[in-house]
Motif scaffolding. Structure first.
Motif, PDB file in Angstrom:
ATOM      1  N   THR A 234      43.833  47.532  44.868  1.00  0.00           N
ATOM      2  CA  THR A 234      44.851  47.713  43.828  1.00  0.00           C
ATOM      3  C   THR A 234      44.267  48.450  42.635  1.00  0.00           C
ATOM      4  OG1 THR A 234      46.040  45.713  44.499  1.00  0.00           O
ATOM      5  CG2 THR A 234      46.429  46.527  42.261  1.00  0.00           C
ATOM      6  N   LYS A 235      43.071  48.077  42.219  1.00  0.00           N
ATOM      7  CA  LYS A 235      42.400  48.771  41.114  1.00  0.00           C
ATOM      8  C   LYS A 235      42.113  50.231  41.478  1.00  0.00           C
ATOM      9  CE  LYS A 235      40.155  44.724  39.019  1.00  0.00           C
ATOM     10  NZ  LYS A 235      38.841  44.077  38.700  1.00  0.00           N
ATOM     11  N   SER A 236      41.746  50.468  42.727  1.00  0.00           N
ATOM     12  CA  SER A 236      41.464  51.833  43.171  1.00  0.00           C
ATOM     13  C   SER A 236      42.727  52.688  43.123  1.00  0.00           C
ATOM     14  CB  SER A 236      40.898  51.813  44.598  1.00  0.00           C
ATOM     15  OG  SER A 236      39.691  51.081  44.639  1.00  0.00           O
ATOM     16  N   ALA A 237      43.848  52.118  43.557  1.00  0.00           N
ATOM     17  CA  ALA A 237      45.119  52.851  43.504  1.00  0.00           C
ATOM     18  C   ALA A 237      45.489  53.160  42.057  1.00  0.00           C
ATOM     19  CB  ALA A 237      46.218  52.044  44.184  1.00  0.00           C
ATOM     20  N   ARG A 238      45.218  52.208  41.159  1.00  0.00           N
ATOM     21  CA  ARG A 238      45.512  52.433  39.739  1.00  0.00           C
ATOM     22  C   ARG A 238      44.646  53.559  39.189  1.00  0.00           C
ATOM     23  NH1 ARG A 238      44.232  47.619  37.804  1.00  0.00           N
ATOM     24  NH2 ARG A 238      46.249  46.803  38.455  1.00  0.00           N
ATOM     25  N   LYS A 239      43.382  53.593  39.584  1.00  0.00           N
ATOM     26  CA  LYS A 239      42.495  54.664  39.120  1.00  0.00           C
ATOM     27  C   LYS A 239      42.962  56.023  39.613  1.00  0.00           C
ATOM     28  CE  LYS A 239      37.971  54.252  38.732  1.00  0.00           C
ATOM     29  NZ  LYS A 239      36.516  54.157  39.029  1.00  0.00           N
ATOM     30  N   LEU A 240      43.399  56.104  40.863  1.00  0.00           N
ATOM     31  CA  LEU A 240      43.910  57.367  41.399  1.00  0.00           C
ATOM     32  C   LEU A 240      45.175  57.796  40.658  1.00  0.00           C
ATOM     33  CD1 LEU A 240      43.364  56.824  45.236  1.00  0.00           C
ATOM     34  CD2 LEU A 240      42.120  58.383  43.741  1.00  0.00           C
ATOM     35  N   ARG A 241      45.991  56.829  40.251  1.00  0.00           N
ATOM     36  CA  ARG A 241      47.183  57.167  39.471  1.00  0.00           C
ATOM     37  C   ARG A 241      46.779  57.738  38.115  1.00  0.00           C
ATOM     38  NH1 ARG A 241      49.717  54.409  35.637  1.00  0.00           N
ATOM     39  NH2 ARG A 241      48.748  52.415  36.195  1.00  0.00           N
ATOM     40  N   HIS A 242      45.776  57.135  37.473  1.00  0.00           N
ATOM     41  CA  HIS A 242      45.282  57.663  36.191  1.00  0.00           C
ATOM     42  C   HIS A 242      44.785  59.092  36.363  1.00  0.00           C
ATOM     43  CE1 HIS A 242      45.881  54.191  33.785  1.00  0.00           C
ATOM     44  NE2 HIS A 242      44.945  53.442  34.339  1.00  0.00           N
ATOM     45  N   TYR A 243      44.077  59.340  37.434  1.00  0.00           N
ATOM     46  CA  TYR A 243      43.594  60.698  37.693  1.00  0.00           C
ATOM     47  C   TYR A 243      44.781  61.670  37.800  1.00  0.00           C
ATOM     48  CZ  TYR A 243      38.617  59.751  38.552  1.00  0.00           C
ATOM     49  OH  TYR A 243      37.287  59.445  38.409  1.00  0.00           O
ATOM     50  N   ALA A 244      45.762  61.303  38.614  1.00  0.00           N
ATOM     51  CA  ALA A 244      46.899  62.195  38.831  1.00  0.00           C
ATOM     52  C   ALA A 244      47.659  62.451  37.532  1.00  0.00           C
ATOM     53  CB  ALA A 244      47.838  61.613  39.891  1.00  0.00           C
ATOM     54  N   GLU A 245      47.801  61.435  36.696  1.00  0.00           N
ATOM     55  CA  GLU A 245      48.504  61.596  35.420  1.00  0.00           C
ATOM     56  C   GLU A 245      47.744  62.524  34.475  1.00  0.00           C
ATOM     57  OE1 GLU A 245      48.959  57.576  34.154  1.00  0.00           O
ATOM     58  OE2 GLU A 245      50.903  57.316  35.164  1.00  0.00           O
TER      59      GLU A 245
END
Length: 279
Positions: A234-245
């Motif tokens: 879940t934390k990894s998915a959140r980090k990837l979302r931050h990257y994409a944003e």
């Protein structure tokens, strides 16, 4: 900040490949045109929605001969022929322009050759618009940073370059990068906006910042090592979302690897990613 006005030319090889494609297409089109029917196609609209096709073979008789529906193959052949004639002219224009570019740019090497032709004494007095790979790499490596601190109880592992990293998998990635001659920075800090609509930012520490020296492009490399742990994933998915944003996208400027207990890190995958993005 690296002082390079113009990155190395990447157009030369692309232009050469494009020229090859255009020349092959041009030769094929010219060969195909020999077997096309004589004349051209005229299309007339009646009633606003119905198309009528006519075959004319002389400029003096533009009206031409009506093509019935049962001979639609003729209309298609004439339409393709007319399109191909225009396409051939366009291809010839583009081929001429691309050849001229390669001549003027000396296959993309003119700017670099201008500096290389100077005597060493003169080279020492100027900053070249395009740095040599050695000059660029030296500047890139001379940048200093402070990574995320290790807690006293956290495990530490040594890479072949003598860095301290946090996992055996990171050792494998770092050593594979080093073996392929890829420059990298471990846990180089990166500031990201928390959301597109927010001015607040956070600092994260990507596992690696890697340099493609040939293109001067930088890639963040994140390794997600516990993907069978629900909280970690879940934390990894959140980090990837931050990257994409923050306009950091997988395949553009972000590389990821991941593993679980049943699917450990694969060195062959690491090497494929290096060859794809960093060579």
């Amino acid at each position: 900040m690296i002082n390079e006005l113009i990155p190395p030319d990447q157009l030369g090889p692309l232009v050469q490949r494009r020229l090859l494609q255009l020349n092959e297409a041009l030769a094929q089109l010219k060969k195909t045109q020999k077997n096309q029917p004589a004349g051209h196609l005229r299309i007339a609209q009646k009633g606003g929605s119905h198309n009528y096709f006519y075959h004319y073979t002389s400029p003096d008789d533009f009206n031409g001969k009506y093509i019935p529906k049962k001979q639609i193959y003729l209309a298609k052949a004439l339409a393709q022929k007319d399109y191909n004639l225009k396409l051939i002219k366009q291809l010839e224009k583009e081929i001429f322009a691309l050849k001229k570019y390669l001549i003027q740019s000396k296959d993309g090497m003119a700017i670099q050759t201008l500096y290389d032709a100077l005597c060493p004494a003169r080279q020492s007095l100027i900053t070249a618009a395009t740095l040599t790979d050695e000059q660029y790499l030296s500047q890139w490596k001379n940048i200093t940073w402070q990574g995320f601190p290790f807690s006293p109880e956290a495990p530490q592992y040594d890479t072949a370059n003598g860095e301290k990293v946090r996992s055996k998998s990171e050792v494998i990635i770092a050593d594979t990068l080093a073996r392929h001659g890829i420059a990298y920075r471990y846990e180089f800090p990166l500031r990201l906006r928390q959301t597109k609509s927010s001015s607040e930012s956070i600092t994260i520490y990507p596992d690696f910042l890697c340099l493609n020296l040939r293109t001067r492009r930088e890639f963040y490399w994140e390794h997600f090592g516990l993907m069978d742990d629900p909280e970690y994933s879940t934390k990894s998915a959140r980090k990837l979302r931050h990257y994409a944003e923050n306009n950091i996208f997988l395949g553009r400027n972000l590389i990821i690897t991941m593993e679980t207990q049943e699917e450990p890190l694969n060195i062959k995958i690491i090497e494929k990613k290096i060859l794809e993005f960093l060579k």
